[in-house]
Design an enzyme around this catalytic site. Structure first.
Site, mmCIF file in Angstrom:
data_model
loop_
_atom_site.group_PDB
_atom_site.id
_atom_site.type_symbol
_atom_site.label_atom_id
_atom_site.label_comp_id
_atom_site.label_asym_id
_atom_site.label_seq_id
_atom_site.Cartn_x
_atom_site.Cartn_y
_atom_site.Cartn_z
ATOM 1 N N HIS A 26 0.853 -1.187 0.000
ATOM 2 C CA HIS A 26 0.000 0.000 0.000
ATOM 3 C C HIS A 26 0.887 1.234 0.000
ATOM 4 O O HIS A 26 1.854 1.305 0.748
ATOM 5 C CB HIS A 26 -0.902 0.011 1.240
ATOM 6 C CG HIS A 26 -1.756 1.232 1.312
ATOM 7 N ND1 HIS A 26 -2.956 1.334 0.645
ATOM 8 C CD2 HIS A 26 -1.567 2.419 1.931
ATOM 9 C CE1 HIS A 26 -3.470 2.532 0.872
ATOM 10 N NE2 HIS A 26 -2.648 3.207 1.644
ATOM 11 N N ASP B 6 -15.478 2.280 7.572
ATOM 12 C CA ASP B 6 -14.384 3.166 7.137
ATOM 13 C C ASP B 6 -14.785 3.948 5.902
ATOM 14 O O ASP B 6 -14.496 5.139 5.776
ATOM 15 C CB ASP B 6 -13.114 2.363 6.836
ATOM 16 C CG ASP B 6 -12.110 3.226 6.086
ATOM 17 O OD1 ASP B 6 -11.599 4.174 6.703
ATOM 18 O OD2 ASP B 6 -11.874 2.995 4.885
ATOM 19 N N ARG C 27 -14.822 12.435 6.632
ATOM 20 C CA ARG C 27 -13.578 13.149 6.984
ATOM 21 C C ARG C 27 -13.123 14.025 5.824
ATOM 22 O O ARG C 27 -12.641 15.135 6.011
ATOM 23 C CB ARG C 27 -12.482 12.133 7.340
ATOM 24 C CG ARG C 27 -12.694 11.488 8.695
ATOM 25 C CD ARG C 27 -11.824 10.263 8.855
ATOM 26 N NE ARG C 27 -10.423 10.537 8.624
ATOM 27 C CZ ARG C 27 -9.562 9.683 8.052
ATOM 28 N NH1 ARG C 27 -9.957 8.475 7.672
ATOM 29 N NH2 ARG C 27 -8.325 10.007 7.878
ATOM 30 N N SER D 231 -7.840 3.689 9.322
ATOM 31 C CA SER D 231 -8.564 3.569 8.058
ATOM 32 C C SER D 231 -7.821 2.643 7.083
ATOM 33 O O SER D 231 -8.401 1.691 6.538
ATOM 34 C CB SER D 231 -8.705 4.984 7.460
ATOM 35 O OG SER D 231 -9.084 4.930 6.115
ATOM 36 N N LYS E 204 -8.751 -1.750 6.062
ATOM 37 C CA LYS E 204 -8.984 -2.306 4.721
ATOM 38 C C LYS E 204 -7.947 -3.370 4.390
ATOM 39 O O LYS E 204 -8.251 -4.402 3.806
ATOM 40 C CB LYS E 204 -8.931 -1.179 3.684
ATOM 41 C CG LYS E 204 -10.139 -0.265 3.782
ATOM 42 C CD LYS E 204 -10.059 0.905 2.845
ATOM 43 C CE LYS E 204 -9.082 1.941 3.271
ATOM 44 N NZ LYS E 204 -9.499 3.317 3.262
#
Ligand code: URA
Length: 445
Positions: A88, A167, A174, A189, A193
């Site tokens: 990620h 989320d 947000r 967050s 995931k």
């Protein structure tokens, strides 16, 4: 789960506002009630702002992440023998490493269930890049994604509605309430995931520098350390690399242009900085997946996969399985092409002091290749190929970049963006180290 009480959310907001902490049971209840619509957005927005100012303890962050993870489905790969590793990135400009890593690492025996996002603001998104390949679909069901990982060893999809729905709702809120930039909220967050993907390990590319969404090194490092700790608590080893985003990564910036550059790297060609970051991340993925003895062995396997053509070949069935034109791998000219192409030239001699990624990213959006609003449709053909690098000596009139646009108006917009982004002068270019520290549960080195 306790009975819903309208006063409960108010009491939680009050406690966070005053610098107190909520228990794990409170977070579970809150996120359950929020996901099911019983806590309204206005209360959750107030809570997010209280968190933004007051922060969260590590225990609270872990409890929030767990509650968001539990709000949705998870991929179950427990029957698979192959290790499952994802990567990620916190996002940047020109960052196409995901497109390279998924087939490259899968070609070395690690399964890669990769779940990515779309571009928003000045940063690009992997899903938009993939969708530049004609026909490519990223909206697969979890069941189909699971089967593809089993059959081909790799899938590239977007966050489905089934994954961490709490989320999804909170992140949109947000975004609208200026509360994204909170380290515990970001960590919870992202990790909610990632941990839903049924991984055996995770590699994080945490960007810092002017084009990162967390520009300050200290804050980026704190975010990396928190995400590594959250993974460890769930028995998932996580390695984070802090990498530079004070200049674009590689030369191509723009969706189809980046796919073409990614295909080059799969063949072992391409810009040195992009190859270096991709290799560093891929080495971590192979080591975490325990298919390599050490970094040197991992590097040798990766270089062999590229040189033998296996890495590029692995991209073809992935593209075909997801409905795309797999022939783009052998012939990238099949990718959609911009109608107007023009050089950008240096207006003066000197040293390239800076190539500002934020201005490049905003330039792509101005050309129609990025998003200002979630519902915007992107043009895959537009963008820049920037041949100049910080530190280069250039002559007046020398080409520094190429603009790819829809028409002459787009070319003019692209030229303006490049004039803002590329600073030429006298003196030394000061750039961040491409790869800074490495963070693991054992520490930072
Ligand atoms: N990406 C996410 O998925 N969540 C955040 O909070 C920030 C970036």
């Amino acid at each position: 789960m306790a009975m819903f009480s309208p006063m409960f959310a108010r009491e939680c907001i009050e406690r966070k506002r005053d610098g107190g902490r909520l228990s794990a049971t409170d977070w579970t209840q809150l996120m359950h009630d929020y996901a099911s619509g019983r806590v309204p957005d206005y209360q959750m927005a107030a809570l997010a702002m209280a968190i933004w100012f007051r922060g969260m303890t590590d225990d609270e962050t872990a409890a929030l992440m767990q509650a968001m993870l539990a709000s949705g489905a998870r991929l179950d790969f427990s029957h698979l023998r192959a290790p499952r590793i994802d990567k990620h990135s916190t996002g940047g400009v020109g960052d196409k490493t995901s497109l390279i890593l998924a087939p490259l690492v899968a070609a070395c025996g690690v399964a890669v269930p990769m779940m990515s996002g779309r571009g928003l603001g000045h940063t690009g998104g992997t899903l938009d890049k993939l969708e530049a390949i004609p026909g490519f679909r990223t909206d697969l069901s979890l069941e189909r994604a699971r089967r593809q990982v089993e059959e081909i060893g790799c899938v590239l999809i977007g966050q489905t509605a089934e994954i961490a729905p709490a989320d999804r709702k909170l992140y949109a809120l947000r975004d609208a309430t200026a509360t994204v930039e909170s380290i515990p909220l970001i960590a919870a967050s992202i990790m909610s995931k990632k941990l839903a993907e049924g991984l055996t390990g995770l590699v994080l590319d945490v960007k810092h520098g002017s084009g990162a969404f967390m520009p300050e090194r200290e804050r980026a490092l704190a975010l990396a350390q928190l995400m590594v700790a959250l993974g460890a608590q769930h028995g998932v080893p996580v390695v984070a690399l802090l990498t530079a985003m004070d200049r674009p990564l590689g030369r191509a910036c723009g969706n189809a242009l980046e796919v073409e550059e990614a295909i080059m790297v799969l063949r072992g060609e391409g810009p040195a900085d992009l190859i270096e970051v991709t290799m560093a991340l891929a080495i971590e993925m192979l080591c975490l997946g325990e298919v390599a003895r050490d970094a040197a062995d991992a590097r040798a396997q990766l270089e062999h996969a590229m040189a033998s053509g296996r890495a590029a070949e692995r991209f073809e069935p992935v593209i075909a399985a997801q409905g795309g034109d797999a022939a783009v791998v052998a012939d990238p000219s099949r990718l959609p092409q911009a109608a107007a192409v023009e050089f950008f030239r240096a207006d003066t001699a000197g040293t390239v002091l800076e190539i500002r990624p934020r201005e490049i990213g905003l330039g792509i959006t101005a050309l129609g290749g990025g998003r200002s609003r979630v519902e915007d449709v992107v043009d895959p053909t537009v963008g820049f190929v920037i041949s100049a690098r910080p530190g280069d000596r250039v002559r007046a009139g020398e080409p520094l970049a190429t603009v790819f646009a829809r028409d002459a108006t787009g070319v003019a917009k692209g030229m303006s963006a490049l004039r803002l982004a590329i600073r030429i002068g006298e003196g030394e270019a000061r750039v961040l180290p491409l790869i800074d520290v490495r963070v693991t549960a054992g520490g930072t080195a």
